[in-house]
Write an enzyme that holds these catalytic residues in place. Structure first.
Site, PDB file in Angstrom:
ATOM      1  N   GLN A 158      -9.141  12.964   1.565  1.00  0.00           N
ATOM      2  CA  GLN A 158      -8.821  11.551   1.831  1.00  0.00           C
ATOM      3  C   GLN A 158      -9.990  11.017   2.647  1.00  0.00           C
ATOM      4  O   GLN A 158     -10.080  11.277   3.844  1.00  0.00           O
ATOM      5  CB  GLN A 158      -7.492  11.427   2.586  1.00  0.00           C
ATOM      6  CG  GLN A 158      -7.216  10.048   3.150  1.00  0.00           C
ATOM      7  CD  GLN A 158      -7.296   8.906   2.116  1.00  0.00           C
ATOM      8  OE1 GLN A 158      -6.788   9.037   1.004  1.00  0.00           O
ATOM      9  NE2 GLN A 158      -7.968   7.823   2.461  1.00  0.00           N
ATOM     10  N   GLN A 160     -11.285   7.617   2.938  1.00  0.00           N
ATOM     11  CA  GLN A 160     -11.247   6.322   3.628  1.00  0.00           C
ATOM     12  C   GLN A 160     -10.571   6.505   4.987  1.00  0.00           C
ATOM     13  O   GLN A 160      -9.590   7.246   5.071  1.00  0.00           O
ATOM     14  CB  GLN A 160     -10.455   5.294   2.798  1.00  0.00           C
ATOM     15  CG  GLN A 160     -10.698   3.869   3.242  1.00  0.00           C
ATOM     16  CD  GLN A 160      -9.893   2.837   2.439  1.00  0.00           C
ATOM     17  OE1 GLN A 160      -9.008   3.190   1.663  1.00  0.00           O
ATOM     18  NE2 GLN A 160     -10.182   1.575   2.652  1.00  0.00           N
ATOM     19  N   PRO A 285      -1.003  11.475   3.022  1.00  0.00           N
ATOM     20  CA  PRO A 285      -0.635  10.594   4.148  1.00  0.00           C
ATOM     21  C   PRO A 285      -0.443   9.128   3.791  1.00  0.00           C
ATOM     22  O   PRO A 285       0.052   8.364   4.611  1.00  0.00           O
ATOM     23  CB  PRO A 285      -1.822  10.753   5.107  1.00  0.00           C
ATOM     24  CG  PRO A 285      -2.966  11.141   4.247  1.00  0.00           C
ATOM     25  CD  PRO A 285      -2.394  11.948   3.121  1.00  0.00           C
ATOM     26  N   GLY A 287       0.477   5.886   0.714  1.00  0.00           N
ATOM     27  CA  GLY A 287       1.214   5.612  -0.517  1.00  0.00           C
ATOM     28  C   GLY A 287       0.293   5.899  -1.690  1.00  0.00           C
ATOM     29  O   GLY A 287       0.634   6.629  -2.615  1.00  0.00           O
ATOM     30  N   GLY A 288      -0.876   5.319  -1.607  1.00  0.00           N
ATOM     31  CA  GLY A 288      -1.844   5.532  -2.673  1.00  0.00           C
ATOM     32  C   GLY A 288      -3.248   5.355  -2.144  1.00  0.00           C
ATOM     33  O   GLY A 288      -3.460   4.748  -1.094  1.00  0.00           O
ATOM     34  N   MET A 289      -4.202   5.901  -2.872  1.00  0.00           N
ATOM     35  CA  MET A 289      -5.616   5.729  -2.517  1.00  0.00           C
ATOM     36  C   MET A 289      -6.362   5.487  -3.821  1.00  0.00           C
ATOM     37  O   MET A 289      -6.281   6.287  -4.755  1.00  0.00           O
ATOM     38  CB  MET A 289      -6.123   6.984  -1.785  1.00  0.00           C
ATOM     39  CG  MET A 289      -7.605   6.938  -1.441  1.00  0.00           C
ATOM     40  SD  MET A 289      -7.979   5.591  -0.281  1.00  0.00           S
ATOM     41  CE  MET A 289      -9.610   5.125  -0.837  1.00  0.00           C
ATOM     42  N   GLU A 290      -7.126   4.380  -3.808  1.00  0.00           N
ATOM     43  CA  GLU A 290      -7.723   3.861  -5.034  1.00  0.00           C
ATOM     44  C   GLU A 290      -8.989   4.596  -5.458  1.00  0.00           C
ATOM     45  O   GLU A 290      -9.979   3.954  -5.826  1.00  0.00           O
ATOM     46  CB  GLU A 290      -8.001   2.372  -4.836  1.00  0.00           C
ATOM     47  CG  GLU A 290      -9.098   2.028  -3.789  1.00  0.00           C
ATOM     48  CD  GLU A 290      -8.565   1.865  -2.361  1.00  0.00           C
ATOM     49  OE1 GLU A 290      -7.516   2.453  -2.055  1.00  0.00           O
ATOM     50  OE2 GLU A 290      -9.212   1.167  -1.567  1.00  0.00           O
ATOM     51  N   HIS A 314      -1.002  -2.055  -7.187  1.00  0.00           N
ATOM     52  CA  HIS A 314      -1.901  -2.238  -6.048  1.00  0.00           C
ATOM     53  C   HIS A 314      -3.173  -1.387  -6.219  1.00  0.00           C
ATOM     54  O   HIS A 314      -4.290  -1.905  -6.143  1.00  0.00           O
ATOM     55  CB  HIS A 314      -1.164  -1.863  -4.760  1.00  0.00           C
ATOM     56  CG  HIS A 314      -2.001  -1.978  -3.526  1.00  0.00           C
ATOM     57  ND1 HIS A 314      -1.999  -3.108  -2.729  1.00  0.00           N
ATOM     58  CD2 HIS A 314      -2.880  -1.119  -2.946  1.00  0.00           C
ATOM     59  CE1 HIS A 314      -2.833  -2.931  -1.726  1.00  0.00           C
ATOM     60  NE2 HIS A 314      -3.384  -1.725  -1.834  1.00  0.00           N
ATOM     61  N   GLU A 315      -2.989  -0.100  -6.444  1.00  0.00           N
ATOM     62  CA  GLU A 315      -4.171   0.775  -6.534  1.00  0.00           C
ATOM     63  C   GLU A 315      -5.028   0.410  -7.740  1.00  0.00           C
ATOM     64  O   GLU A 315      -6.256   0.461  -7.679  1.00  0.00           O
ATOM     65  CB  GLU A 315      -3.767   2.255  -6.570  1.00  0.00           C
ATOM     66  CG  GLU A 315      -2.906   2.725  -5.399  1.00  0.00           C
ATOM     67  CD  GLU A 315      -3.423   2.319  -4.019  1.00  0.00           C
ATOM     68  OE1 GLU A 315      -4.638   2.132  -3.861  1.00  0.00           O
ATOM     69  OE2 GLU A 315      -2.596   2.171  -3.090  1.00  0.00           O
ATOM     70  N   HIS A 318      -7.258  -2.506  -7.019  1.00  0.00           N
ATOM     71  CA  HIS A 318      -8.458  -2.149  -6.250  1.00  0.00           C
ATOM     72  C   HIS A 318      -9.656  -1.851  -7.165  1.00  0.00           C
ATOM     73  O   HIS A 318     -10.795  -1.862  -6.699  1.00  0.00           O
ATOM     74  CB  HIS A 318      -8.200  -0.897  -5.405  1.00  0.00           C
ATOM     75  CG  HIS A 318      -7.664  -1.175  -4.028  1.00  0.00           C
ATOM     76  ND1 HIS A 318      -8.287  -2.016  -3.146  1.00  0.00           N
ATOM     77  CD2 HIS A 318      -6.579  -0.676  -3.373  1.00  0.00           C
ATOM     78  CE1 HIS A 318      -7.603  -2.036  -1.999  1.00  0.00           C
ATOM     79  NE2 HIS A 318      -6.562  -1.239  -2.116  1.00  0.00           N
ATOM     80  N   GLU A 337      -8.141  -5.371   1.067  1.00  0.00           N
ATOM     81  CA  GLU A 337      -6.679  -5.244   0.966  1.00  0.00           C
ATOM     82  C   GLU A 337      -5.957  -6.568   0.703  1.00  0.00           C
ATOM     83  O   GLU A 337      -4.989  -6.593  -0.043  1.00  0.00           O
ATOM     84  CB  GLU A 337      -6.125  -4.553   2.214  1.00  0.00           C
ATOM     85  CG  GLU A 337      -6.634  -3.121   2.400  1.00  0.00           C
ATOM     86  CD  GLU A 337      -6.294  -2.182   1.253  1.00  0.00           C
ATOM     87  OE1 GLU A 337      -5.420  -2.506   0.425  1.00  0.00           O
ATOM     88  OE2 GLU A 337      -6.933  -1.101   1.171  1.00  0.00           O
ATOM     89  N   ASP A 395      -9.381   2.846  11.490  1.00  0.00           N
ATOM     90  CA  ASP A 395      -7.968   3.012  11.185  1.00  0.00           C
ATOM     91  C   ASP A 395      -7.104   1.984  11.940  1.00  0.00           C
ATOM     92  O   ASP A 395      -6.031   1.612  11.472  1.00  0.00           O
ATOM     93  CB  ASP A 395      -7.574   4.427  11.643  1.00  0.00           C
ATOM     94  CG  ASP A 395      -6.524   5.012  10.743  1.00  0.00           C
ATOM     95  OD1 ASP A 395      -6.585   4.736   9.537  1.00  0.00           O
ATOM     96  OD2 ASP A 395      -5.640   5.730  11.259  1.00  0.00           O
ATOM     97  N   TYR A 403      -3.605  -6.904   4.984  1.00  0.00           N
ATOM     98  CA  TYR A 403      -2.903  -6.883   3.694  1.00  0.00           C
ATOM     99  C   TYR A 403      -2.192  -8.209   3.415  1.00  0.00           C
ATOM    100  O   TYR A 403      -2.454  -8.873   2.424  1.00  0.00           O
ATOM    101  CB  TYR A 403      -1.856  -5.761   3.687  1.00  0.00           C
ATOM    102  CG  TYR A 403      -2.427  -4.372   3.520  1.00  0.00           C
ATOM    103  CD1 TYR A 403      -3.015  -3.708   4.594  1.00  0.00           C
ATOM    104  CD2 TYR A 403      -2.359  -3.712   2.309  1.00  0.00           C
ATOM    105  CE1 TYR A 403      -3.528  -2.432   4.458  1.00  0.00           C
ATOM    106  CE2 TYR A 403      -2.867  -2.425   2.156  1.00  0.00           C
ATOM    107  CZ  TYR A 403      -3.449  -1.785   3.227  1.00  0.00           C
ATOM    108  OH  TYR A 403      -3.957  -0.517   3.083  1.00  0.00           O
ATOM    109  N   ARG A 574       3.937  10.993   4.568  1.00  0.00           N
ATOM    110  CA  ARG A 574       3.374   9.642   4.420  1.00  0.00           C
ATOM    111  C   ARG A 574       3.539   8.886   5.725  1.00  0.00           C
ATOM    112  O   ARG A 574       4.651   8.662   6.209  1.00  0.00           O
ATOM    113  CB  ARG A 574       4.084   8.927   3.277  1.00  0.00           C
ATOM    114  CG  ARG A 574       3.532   7.584   2.957  1.00  0.00           C
ATOM    115  CD  ARG A 574       4.176   7.045   1.702  1.00  0.00           C
ATOM    116  NE  ARG A 574       3.839   5.649   1.505  1.00  0.00           N
ATOM    117  CZ  ARG A 574       4.404   4.877   0.595  1.00  0.00           C
ATOM    118  NH1 ARG A 574       5.341   5.378  -0.207  1.00  0.00           N
ATOM    119  NH2 ARG A 574       4.051   3.620   0.464  1.00  0.00           N
ATOM    120  N   LYS A 576       3.322   5.837   6.711  1.00  0.00           N
ATOM    121  CA  LYS A 576       4.122   4.615   6.762  1.00  0.00           C
ATOM    122  C   LYS A 576       5.597   4.915   7.068  1.00  0.00           C
ATOM    123  O   LYS A 576       6.285   4.107   7.686  1.00  0.00           O
ATOM    124  CB  LYS A 576       3.995   3.916   5.403  1.00  0.00           C
ATOM    125  CG  LYS A 576       4.902   2.755   5.209  1.00  0.00           C
ATOM    126  CD  LYS A 576       4.781   2.166   3.809  1.00  0.00           C
ATOM    127  CE  LYS A 576       6.166   1.761   3.352  1.00  0.00           C
ATOM    128  NZ  LYS A 576       6.231   1.160   2.051  1.00  0.00           N
TER     129      LYS A 576
END
Ligand code: BES
Ligand code: ZN
Length: 627
Positions: A158, A160, A285, A287-290, A314-315, A318, A337, A395, A403, A574, A576
């Site tokens: 991960q 970003q 960690p 929801g999604g990563m593009e 969403h992803e 991106h 975002e 972060d 967003y 996750r 969130k």
């Protein structure tokens, strides 16, 4: 025997000392400054391409190999300065031959160490030989028990926002875009995947070659290795997952082809060839990563009823906002975002209709208002769209401000000029800045020149939206007819306190969330058991419903649900979901004790991103209890 061990230990210690000291250090170090969260000299030297040659060692939890960086050095700088964090550097070679001098600066929290490399006049490529450390922040090494199949280990990255430097030496800034290629070696039982082109087939050598012909910033480099299968979902898209999850995932993402088509109809051709999704084990960690060509996703969106697929929209979005046109610095994060949430809502509207997308948008706006209330008290400066994250962990900028306030600003602009003109403008914007990175200021002047100048009589408070705190008064409102019904039910529950009086037939995930958010926890204190028995909420398998219900349980100290809460906090990684639950628990002394006990059991299964956030929630509450 003992002697043999002693000798080999001495040999290995001395050889590593020898290794560590054998290289030539830089004699006079250049001045090194943190610039956009990077120590690298990206202003003077360009990285054109990176080739990674890495072996994946599950036993030692390390990536071992080299990164070869092709550079352009127009002003013949004497040094290349790269970002690294916790990397073991072994040697550095220029143009694939001679070793060169290099030195590292002191380790700084979040930002790591600059790796300074001496260049010669004709240096075109720099090869850094290195190993990652087992606790590299970007890398998650999962034991078999932490996967769905329970038989094989799994790893994923991960990167970003600034974690790429923990698994490869690079210029870790979003304004530096480069192509990449990779040779990844792993146990031949497993499949390796990257955010790049590849045949995607397991081979009996366990060697995988990848090519990423389009330029991307370091935060979009991604790798995952495990027992992974593929299922096609159309001619240019599909899903990867462990065999145990592949059926469910393929069902959930049935509309993927439609989403890609809708996105292209809105804002132009998809630029990346294939679009696939990798469903990871639950410790992912986010929801999604593009990651380009290959979105990484949490399994917590596999609800069984496709109710959480907005995350895929969403992803996917991106692929335009973020991956094609990228925020230049993390202070401009809303350009990634905010645009993506706006685009996501447009995709959802096109496929599932305006009523449905308005319901999702309304929920997000409500969350934004809560975040604003909180931030205006604690960190008002962080409610600006243009952030100031200098010298801070980027972060800190990940919140509903970038967003949802970002998205509301774009909705506002759309309302001013009408959808047609707005969509034309956005198409033009993506096309004009594709493969580039932009700052907020670049966007604003482009907006002015190409759109707003045509509407001279509009006198818009753009500066207030972008540079001031809070939410401007002319923020558009969103109404949702579905949610109005839910609000009526919530009022009934709050006043009459009788679960049987409400009609929940036809409720999907979002209705439940809205119901919970409109309940006054004190009012329902005495009917928690009844609600739970009637709707089986504590036993829900829907991670969104669980999170919001458990938060109510904690606020009401409804202890019957605590075993399920403990399981949830151990299984799901996750952030969130973890954050609000640990925060709610930390509000009472008993809750804090419970939270700490659970965290001890769970933390090995959390990615560093989640672990650090939760650790600081627990630490903060510790100190506030002492005061
Ligand atoms: N790019 C983000 C995730 C991210 C942001 C990771 C900043 C690290 C630093 C991703 O696109 C995202 O926004 N994910 C959201 C889902 C979304 C539907 C709002 C998430 O993970 O919850
Ligand atoms: Zn996003």
């Amino acid at each position: 025997m003992l002697n043999f061990f002693k000798i080999s230990i001495i040999l290995s210690i001395s050889s590593s000392l020898f290794f560590a000291c054998s290289h030539r250090e830089i004699k006079v170090m250049p001045e090194i400054k943190l610039n956009n969260h990077s120590y690298s000299n990206f202003d003077s030297i360009t990285i054109k391409h990176i080739h990674l040659d890495l072996s994946v060692d599950f036993n030692k939890k390390r990536l071992v190999g080299k990164a070869v960086l092709d550079i352009i050095n127009p002003s013949t700088c004497h040094y290349l300065i790269l970002d690294t964090r916790h990397l073991d550097i072994q040697k550095v070679k220029l143009n694939d031959s001679a070793e060169t001098a290099w030195s590292m600066t002191e380790d700084q929290n979040h930002f790591g160490q600059a790796l300074v490399i001496e260049l010669s006049k004709n240096t075109q490529s720099v090869a850094v030989y290195y190993k990652t450390q087992p606790d590299a922040e970007a890398l998650m090494w999962l034991e078999p028990e932490q996967t769905f199949g329970k038989q094989h280990p799994f790893m994923f990255t991960q990167s970003q926002a600034i974690l790429a430097r923990t698994w490869m030496p690079c210029m870790d800034v979003p304004s530096m875009k480069m192509t990449y290629s990779a040779d990844i070696r792993c146990d031949k039982k497993y499949l390796a995947l990257m955010s790049a082109e590849n045949t995607f087939e397991k081979n009996n050598k366990g060697v995988y070659h990848f090519e990423m012909p389009q330029p991307v910033p370091s935060y979009l480099f991604a790798l995952s290795v495990g027992n992974i299968e593929f299922r096609s979902l159309g001619n240019n898209c599909g899903v990867f997952a462990e065999p145990e999850m592949i059926e469910k995932s393929a069902y959930e993402f049935q509309d993927l082809s439609k989403m890609i088509q809708s996105a292209e109809e809105l804002y132009g051709p998809y630029a990346w060839g294939r679009y696939d999704i990798l469903v990871l084990p639950p410790s992912f960690p986010f929801g999604g990563m593009e990651n380009p060509r290959l979105t990484f996703a949490t399994p917590t969106i596999i609800a069984g009823d496709k109710s959480l697929v907005a995350l895929v929209a969403h992803e996917l979005a991106h692929s335009w906002s973020g991956n094609l046109v990228t925020n230049s610095t993390w202070n401009d994060f809303w350009l990634n975002e905010g645009f993506t949430v706006y685009f996501e809502e447009r995709i959802m509207e096109k496929i599932y209709g305006k009523d449905y997308s308005d319901m999702l948008a309304k929920l997000s706006l409500e969350e934004l208002k809560l975040t604003l209330d909180d931030f205006m008290r604690t960190a008002p400066g962080d409610t600006k769209l243009k952030l100031n994250l200098n010298n801070r962990n980027p972060d800190d900028g990940v919140s509903d401000i970038a967003y949802v306030k970002g998205c509301m600003f774009l909705r506002f602009l759309e309302m001013q000029v009408g959808r047609k003109a707005w969509d034309n403008f956005l198409n033009q914007y993506f096309n004009h800045f594709k493969w580039k990175s932009v700052t907020t200021e670049t966007f604003l002047s482009y907006l002015d020149e190409n759109l707003l100048s045509k509407y001279k009589n509009l006198n818009l408070n753009i500066n207030e939206w972008v540079y001031e705190i809070g939410l401007p008064k002319n923020c558009p409102n969103i109404e949702s007819k579905y949610l109005i019904q839910v609000e009526k039910s919530a009022t009934l529950l709050n006043t009459q306190k009788n679960p049987k009086t409400i009609d929940t037939s036809g409720y999907t995930t979002h209705h439940w969330l809205h119901l919970f958010r409109n309940l006054n926890h004190d009012s329902i204190k005495n009917i928690m058991t009844e609600l739970d028995t009637l709707y089986q909420l504590s036993n829900s398998q829907n991670a969104e419903i669980q999170c919001d219900w458990y938060r109510l349980c904690i606020k009401n100290e409804y202890k019957d649900a605590y075993p399920q809460i403990e399981n949830y906090l151990i299984q799901v990684g996750r952030r969130k979901f973890l954050k609000p639950l640990y925060e709610a628990l930390s509000e009472t002394p008993d809750g804090l004790i419970f939270a700490k006990k659970v965290f001890e059991k769970a933390k090995a299964g959390y990615h560093s991103v989640s672990r650090n956030t939760i650790q600081s929630i627990l630490d903060d509450n510790d100190s506030s209890n002492i005061q």
